[in-house]
Structures are given as structure tokens and as C-alpha cells.
Design a protein around this motif. Structure first.
Motif, short mmCIF file in Angstrom:
data_model
loop_
_atom_site.label_atom_id
_atom_site.label_comp_id
_atom_site.label_asym_id
_atom_site.label_seq_id
_atom_site.Cartn_x
_atom_site.Cartn_y
_atom_site.Cartn_z
N GLY A 27 1.21 -1.54 0.28
CA GLY A 27 0.21 0.01 0.05
C GLY A 27 0.62 1.35 -0.20
O GLY A 27 1.95 0.98 0.20
N ARG A 28 -0.06 2.60 -0.20
CA ARG A 28 1.11 3.46 -0.13
C ARG A 28 -0.35 4.86 0.17
O ARG A 28 -1.27 4.74 -0.28
N VAL A 29 0.57 5.83 0.66
CA VAL A 29 -0.93 6.80 1.87
C VAL A 29 0.27 7.77 0.80
O VAL A 29 1.14 7.84 0.73
N ILE A 30 -0.97 9.08 0.70
CA ILE A 30 -0.70 9.97 -0.25
C ILE A 30 -1.40 11.15 0.94
O ILE A 30 -2.53 10.85 1.44
N SER A 31 -0.59 12.43 1.35
CA SER A 31 -1.60 13.50 2.11
C SER A 31 -0.15 14.70 1.68
O SER A 31 0.46 14.85 0.91
N LYS A 32 -0.91 16.05 1.69
CA LYS A 32 0.24 17.22 2.05
C LYS A 32 0.63 17.18 2.82
O LYS A 32 1.64 17.89 2.69
N THR A 33 0.15 16.26 3.65
CA THR A 33 1.61 16.79 4.65
C THR A 33 2.75 15.47 5.15
O THR A 33 2.29 14.73 3.56
N ASP A 34 3.99 15.21 5.77
CA ASP A 34 4.21 14.17 6.05
C ASP A 34 4.03 12.44 6.11
O ASP A 34 2.42 12.77 6.77
#
Length: 265
Positions: A27-34
């Protein structure tokens, strides 16, 4: 016709068995923060991992397992594993930044626009610090009282006796070494470091750890002190990743439960 029916039944059974088995999901998490060090917990299978600096992670799951994603910046989000995720063995998750709104706070005096009135209400000039005059100042971690006392006490070294030849023999390190004060201060500083490390672990990992590892709430504080007393506590936890600390806690929990069982018997 009968053969086709058998094939259909076999296919359905195989598919059902396949979906009931656990597989490794990338899996992979994407976000505007770290996106690094986000906790990923399979609450159903009671397993744990964290994301790397790209937000990627690997975890084992099956259909209808619940994955919980949590971090200080993104908050908590639960995802139920679907058949599509199991089939592709991949997942991409968008996490939204957690915004903590604070009530409006007014700092300092409120200026009205009236020059005479504002001058009267203005604060006095603030004291000048080393930033104002361009002098470099210390920006590191402030030493604790015990650390300062240990530094002042000094540490005795045999080379100090060479000071007898020049008349510059330092007495404090020698006297503190003979009296045992230096040793006592070292032990106190070591204890403070362990307590601070333990406090951070409890703050960062307690909820997630006990979310996948069962232990009575009344025993949890005692368990953490059991971990802190381990000879390898600092070696295994200081400067380590949450995943490495999590594995350390799991090992110690097994030993802690065995000790409880022996004491109950």
C-alpha cells in the motif's frame, strides 16, 4: 452442461477460499503533510507496521479486515479491506490533514488607531537578546538539573594526577569520585533518560500497541515499567523507529505475561 456446472462450482469455491486467505498487501499513503511513520494497524489480525518516507507499507490482510491508519498530523482513519484490494494486492489511500482549530487569542495590546492613546497603552521595549546583536547563542537541548550537576562534579581520570607537577590538580572530580557523588549523579541522569524515553513511548505507541495486544488496563503502567527496567531498553528503543520499538514491546509483553502466570500459579 453438467461439466460446466462443476467448473462453475469449482471456480466459486476456489474464489471463496482465495478471498478467505490472508495475502500481503503493498500500500501507499498520500497526503499534503508528511507521510513517513504513519501507523498502520490490522485491527482484525492484530498486526502492525509503519509507512516509510514515501508513504509505502506492507501488511498482511484478508477480506473484511479493518486497517487503521493513525498519526498526529492526519488523525485516525479506518479502511475495510475489499475483494478488489485482495485481488490486486495493492491499495492507495488519501489521508486528510487534521486541522486543530484554536479559539482566537489576542496577544499584546489592542491598538485603536489613536496615536496618543496607543503610545500610552504600548508595551515597554522588550529586552535585547543575542539574535538582535548578531551574537550566536546556544540552541540545543537544555540540560536537566541532574545533567548540570554531573557536569559540575566532573569525572575523575588518572591523567589528572599530572596536575600535581604544575600545581593545577582539580580537586572536585577527585573528591566527587571518592565520595561516590559522581556515580550517584550518573545513575540519576541515566534514570531520567529512561523515564523520558518511557514517557515518549507511552505517549506515541500506547494506544496502538494495546489496540492489537491484549492486557488489562490496570496492568499497563506496570508493564511499561517492566520494559524500562530491561537491560536492553535504551539500546532497543532510543533513536529507533516505531516499528522496532513495537517489536520490542511485543517481546517484553510475552515475558511479562509469563511472569504473571508464574506468580499466579
Amino acid at each position: 452442461m453438467r461439466r460446466n456446472s462443476y467448473l462453475l462450482i469449482f471456480f466459486l469455491l476456489f474464489t471463496n477460499i482465495n478471498f478467505s486467505q490472508s495475502v500481503e498487501i503493498l500500500g501507499r499513503v498520500i497526503s499534503k503533510t508528511d507521510v513517513e511513520n504513519i501507523h498502520v494497524i490490522n485491527k482484525t489480525a492484530k498486526s502492525f507496521t509503519v509507512t516509510n518516507r514515501e508513504g509505502a507499507f506492507r501488511i498482511t490482510a484478508k477480506v473484511n479486515d479493518t486497517l487503521q491508519f493513525s498519526s498526529i498530523q492526519q488523525g485516525v482513519k479506518n479502511v475495510i479491506i475489499s475483494k478488489d484490494i485482495i485481488t490486486s494486492r495493492t491499495m492507495l489511500l488519501q489521508l486528510d490533514e487534521q486541522v486543530n482549530e484554536l479559539e482566537e487569542v489576542i496577544v499584546g495590546k489592542v491598538l485603536s488607531g489613536n496615536l496618543i492613546s496607543d503610545i500610552k497603552n504600548a508595551d515597554d521595549d522588550r529586552p535585547i537578546n543575542f539574535y538582535d546583536v548578531g551574537i550566536p547563542g546556544y540552541k540545543g537541548k537544555i540540560a536537566t538539573q541532574s545533567e548540570r550537576r554531573l557536569s559540575e562534579a566532573g569525572e575523575f581520570k588518572p591523567l589528572m594526577f599530572l596536575g600535581l607537577l604544575t600545581g593545577g590538580l582539580p580537586l572536585n572530580p577527585i573528591l566527587n569520585g571518592i565520595s561516590g557523588r559522581t556515580k550517584m549523579l550518573k545513575e540519576r541522569v541515566e534514570l531520567e533518560h529512561r523515564q523520558e524515553l518511557l514517557r515518549k513511548i507511552k505517549s506515541d505507541l500506547s494506544d496502538d500497541f494495546f489496540g492489537v495486544n491484549d492486557l488489562e488496563e490496570g496492568l499497563r503502567t506496570d508493564f511499561f515499567y517492566f520494559c524500562a527496567e530491561a537491560p536492553d531498553f535504551k539500546e532497543r528503543c532510543s533513536g529507533m523507529s516505531d516499528l522496532e520499538i513495537f517489536e520490542f514491546l511485543k517481546e517484553k509483553l510475552q515475558k511479562y505475561k509469563k511472569n504473571l502466570q508464574l506468580s499466579n500459579d
